[in-house]
Design an enzyme around this catalytic site. Sequence first.
Site: not given
Ligand code: 4NP
Length: 165
Positions: A8, A11, A13-15, A125
């Site tokens: 993702c 790294n 939340c989703r992955s 997201d």
């Molecule tokens: P992820 O979510 O891609 O599912 O881990 C996010 C975590 C952090 C951010 C964006 C998406 N960020 O902009 O910090």
Amino acid sequence: MINVLFVCLGNICRSPLAEGVLLHAIREKGLENQIHVDSSGTSSYHIGDSPDPRTMQNARENKIILTSKARQFRVEDFEKFDYILAMDQSNYRNILRLDPFGKYEHKVRLFREFDEQERGADVPDPYFGGEEGFQHVFEIVERSVSKLLDHLTEKHNLSVSNQDP
Ligand code: 4NP
């Protein structure tokens, strides 16, 4: 050994959730010796961080404990992993940008190709949204992981190996 990498943006939340849910399912089926799972992010924003506290809490409520630390996707991952599963189109494109000759394109897929309810859609997201977004993501991930594991089991003829005395 089949190597699966979820990717993702951050790294956190989703992955890492997909990693934890697949690991849980692998343990339930006794396939630990046949599938290796990892996750990474296309960005460097959260390198070394534990998953987002909201992701950890939601996962815990669904009986999944997350223990990974964030790392960035690296070009060596193209060689090491058989399945590189992007959480959304944006990450999919960013991964393929690191493979300018398309040598590894066959390994890179959208995770939700395995979601029969909405094939090929993005995993939304949840980072900038509310708590309900995390449960929504959990349900998508759980459903997609289940079909992914069915696919891996069938395609690679996996079965519980009981070689230990
Ligand atoms: P992820 O979510 O891609 O599912 O881990 C996010 C975590 C952090 C951010 C964006 C998406 N960020 O902009 O910090």
